[in-house]
Design a protein around this motif. Structure first.
Motif, mmCIF file in Angstrom:
data_model
loop_
_atom_site.group_PDB
_atom_site.id
_atom_site.type_symbol
_atom_site.label_atom_id
_atom_site.label_comp_id
_atom_site.label_asym_id
_atom_site.label_seq_id
_atom_site.Cartn_x
_atom_site.Cartn_y
_atom_site.Cartn_z
ATOM 1 N N GLU A 154 1.235 3.929 -7.569
ATOM 2 C CA GLU A 154 1.584 3.355 -6.270
ATOM 3 C C GLU A 154 1.378 1.837 -6.285
ATOM 4 O O GLU A 154 2.217 1.074 -5.807
ATOM 5 C CB GLU A 154 0.733 3.971 -5.165
ATOM 6 C CG GLU A 154 1.050 3.404 -3.790
ATOM 7 C CD GLU A 154 0.072 3.861 -2.727
ATOM 8 O OE1 GLU A 154 0.520 4.163 -1.616
ATOM 9 O OE2 GLU A 154 -1.140 3.896 -3.013
ATOM 10 N N ARG A 155 0.256 1.403 -6.831
ATOM 11 C CA ARG A 155 -0.043 -0.028 -6.889
ATOM 12 C C ARG A 155 0.958 -0.760 -7.780
ATOM 13 O O ARG A 155 1.429 -1.850 -7.455
ATOM 14 C CB ARG A 155 -1.464 -0.218 -7.430
ATOM 15 C CG ARG A 155 -1.962 -1.649 -7.481
ATOM 16 C CD ARG A 155 -2.268 -2.180 -6.116
ATOM 17 N NE ARG A 155 -2.890 -3.494 -6.193
ATOM 18 C CZ ARG A 155 -3.115 -4.268 -5.148
ATOM 19 N NH1 ARG A 155 -2.772 -3.871 -3.939
ATOM 20 N NH2 ARG A 155 -3.685 -5.441 -5.296
ATOM 21 N N LEU A 156 1.320 -0.141 -8.897
ATOM 22 C CA LEU A 156 2.269 -0.751 -9.823
ATOM 23 C C LEU A 156 3.634 -0.928 -9.176
ATOM 24 O O LEU A 156 4.305 -1.955 -9.370
ATOM 25 C CB LEU A 156 2.385 0.122 -11.081
ATOM 26 C CG LEU A 156 3.328 -0.363 -12.179
ATOM 27 C CD1 LEU A 156 2.840 -1.690 -12.751
ATOM 28 C CD2 LEU A 156 3.429 0.677 -13.289
ATOM 29 N N LEU A 157 4.059 0.044 -8.368
ATOM 30 C CA LEU A 157 5.369 -0.012 -7.736
ATOM 31 C C LEU A 157 5.477 -1.125 -6.692
ATOM 32 O O LEU A 157 6.577 -1.515 -6.306
ATOM 33 C CB LEU A 157 5.706 1.334 -7.099
ATOM 34 C CG LEU A 157 5.994 2.479 -8.086
ATOM 35 C CD1 LEU A 157 6.165 3.793 -7.343
ATOM 36 C CD2 LEU A 157 7.227 2.171 -8.918
ATOM 37 N N LEU A 158 4.338 -1.655 -6.255
ATOM 38 C CA LEU A 158 4.372 -2.779 -5.321
ATOM 39 C C LEU A 158 4.871 -4.056 -5.987
ATOM 40 O O LEU A 158 5.348 -4.973 -5.324
ATOM 41 C CB LEU A 158 2.964 -3.036 -4.745
ATOM 42 C CG LEU A 158 2.444 -2.018 -3.736
ATOM 43 C CD1 LEU A 158 0.998 -2.346 -3.367
ATOM 44 C CD2 LEU A 158 3.308 -1.999 -2.486
ATOM 45 N N GLY A 159 4.772 -4.114 -7.322
ATOM 46 C CA GLY A 159 5.224 -5.303 -8.055
ATOM 47 C C GLY A 159 4.468 -6.542 -7.600
ATOM 48 O O GLY A 159 3.258 -6.524 -7.399
ATOM 49 N N ALA A 187 1.910 -6.831 -4.618
ATOM 50 C CA ALA A 187 0.512 -6.417 -4.729
ATOM 51 C C ALA A 187 -0.442 -7.598 -4.592
ATOM 52 O O ALA A 187 -1.593 -7.443 -4.213
ATOM 53 C CB ALA A 187 0.270 -5.696 -6.053
ATOM 54 N N ALA A 188 0.060 -8.801 -4.898
ATOM 55 C CA ALA A 188 -0.787 -10.002 -4.831
ATOM 56 C C ALA A 188 -0.835 -10.602 -3.431
ATOM 57 O O ALA A 188 -1.608 -11.534 -3.178
ATOM 58 C CB ALA A 188 -0.282 -11.051 -5.826
ATOM 59 N N GLU A 189 -0.009 -10.074 -2.528
ATOM 60 C CA GLU A 189 0.015 -10.630 -1.171
ATOM 61 C C GLU A 189 -1.105 -10.026 -0.332
ATOM 62 O O GLU A 189 -1.266 -8.812 -0.295
ATOM 63 C CB GLU A 189 1.369 -10.326 -0.518
ATOM 64 C CG GLU A 189 2.546 -10.980 -1.226
ATOM 65 C CD GLU A 189 3.880 -10.589 -0.604
ATOM 66 O OE1 GLU A 189 3.851 -9.876 0.430
ATOM 67 O OE2 GLU A 189 4.924 -10.978 -1.149
ATOM 68 N N PRO A 190 -1.894 -10.871 0.338
ATOM 69 C CA PRO A 190 -2.981 -10.344 1.174
ATOM 70 C C PRO A 190 -2.421 -9.665 2.413
ATOM 71 O O PRO A 190 -1.321 -9.976 2.870
ATOM 72 C CB PRO A 190 -3.781 -11.588 1.548
ATOM 73 C CG PRO A 190 -2.781 -12.701 1.496
ATOM 74 C CD PRO A 190 -1.831 -12.346 0.372
ATOM 75 N N LYS A 191 -3.202 -8.728 2.940
ATOM 76 C CA LYS A 191 -2.819 -8.117 4.205
ATOM 77 C C LYS A 191 -2.960 -9.171 5.294
ATOM 78 O O LYS A 191 -3.815 -10.039 5.251
ATOM 79 C CB LYS A 191 -3.707 -6.911 4.501
ATOM 80 C CG LYS A 191 -3.499 -5.765 3.527
ATOM 81 C CD LYS A 191 -4.375 -4.585 3.877
ATOM 82 C CE LYS A 191 -4.149 -3.438 2.901
ATOM 83 N NZ LYS A 191 -5.034 -2.281 3.201
ATOM 84 N N SER A 192 -2.141 -9.054 6.337
ATOM 85 C CA SER A 192 -2.070 -10.103 7.359
ATOM 86 C C SER A 192 -3.378 -10.303 8.098
ATOM 87 O O SER A 192 -3.755 -11.419 8.409
ATOM 88 C CB SER A 192 -0.966 -9.778 8.361
ATOM 89 O OG SER A 192 -1.203 -8.515 8.967
#
Length: 220
Positions: A191-196, A199-204
């Motif tokens: 799941e984490r890998l599929l974020l591409g 994945a490095a973007e912080p939650k708002s």
């Protein structure tokens, strides 16, 4: 790391409040502690705990607020039976699947029924874990590596053979029992890998809408 193959059934001898969290004494029964040292990991109902004292017939461990808040550990009391497994070594047989000892959520036994000599359980997982549970995939229940027989929404079925019933605390499961669930490691990493790059973007905000609503912030 662990394999999900339970080595012994132990019991909780004492739960002692200590500085805002809890220190627990686990009596380990037939589990061989000869090769266990202070600082070693032992899974207790699938929760990886660190041995901080070794009095001989068991071990003391500290249980953090985080663990109490996110596992079924909070429902244990003196006398409760628990599944035990020592940490995996390089020469161990991987009889189950790779288990981290980090519980993802608390599930509930919905139904129990005989199935020939086996017992069939229906388990309800938290909704947020449903996407990780697959037909014929692996799941860890109170530290036990098991195969999912069928999935229906957030509920899934397990067929437990007599040997597993005899060697784990599953023999005592009844509708309403609260159990620790750990989903397959590969599903989480995939799941984490599929974020591409996302994945490095912080939650708002770091706060979920449900948290904000529960505390009335969405209405302000």
């Amino acid at each position: 790391m662990f394999t999900g193959i339970i080595e012994a059934i132990g019991s909780i001898r004492a739960l002692t409040p200590k500085g805002g969290d809890v220190r627990v004494y686990v009596e380990t029964g037939k589990l061989d502690l000869a090769d266990v040292k202070l600082g070693d990991s032992i899974a207790v109902n699938g929760v990886c705990l660190t041995a901080v004292e070794l009095p001989g017939d068991g071990f003391w461990a500290d249980v953090s607020r985080e663990t109490l808040a996110h596992t079924a550990f909070i429902s244990l009391k003196a006398g409760s039976k628990v599944n035990l497994e020592k940490a995996l070594t390089p020469t161990s047989r991987l009889g189950g699947h790779l288990v981290s000892g980090h519980v993802d959520g608390v599930g509930e036994v919905v139904a129990r029924a005989d199935n020939a000599r086996a017992v069939q359980f229906t388990i309800r997982a938290p909704r947020e874990l449903a996407k990780y549970i697959a037909h014929k995939g692996s799941i860890t229940v109170d530290g036990t590596s098991l195969t999912v027989n069928s999935v229906n929404g957030a509920e899934f079925e397990l067929t437990i053979v007599p040997h597993t019933l005899a060697e784990t605390i599953m023999v005592d499961y009844r509708p309403g029992s609260q159990i620790n669930l750990e989903v397959d490691l590969l599903a989480r990493y995939l799941e984490r890998l599929l974020l591409g790059d996302k994945a490095a973007e912080p939650k708002s905000s770091g706060m979920t809408a449900s948290f904000l609503a529960a505390h009335g912030y969405l209405n302000k």
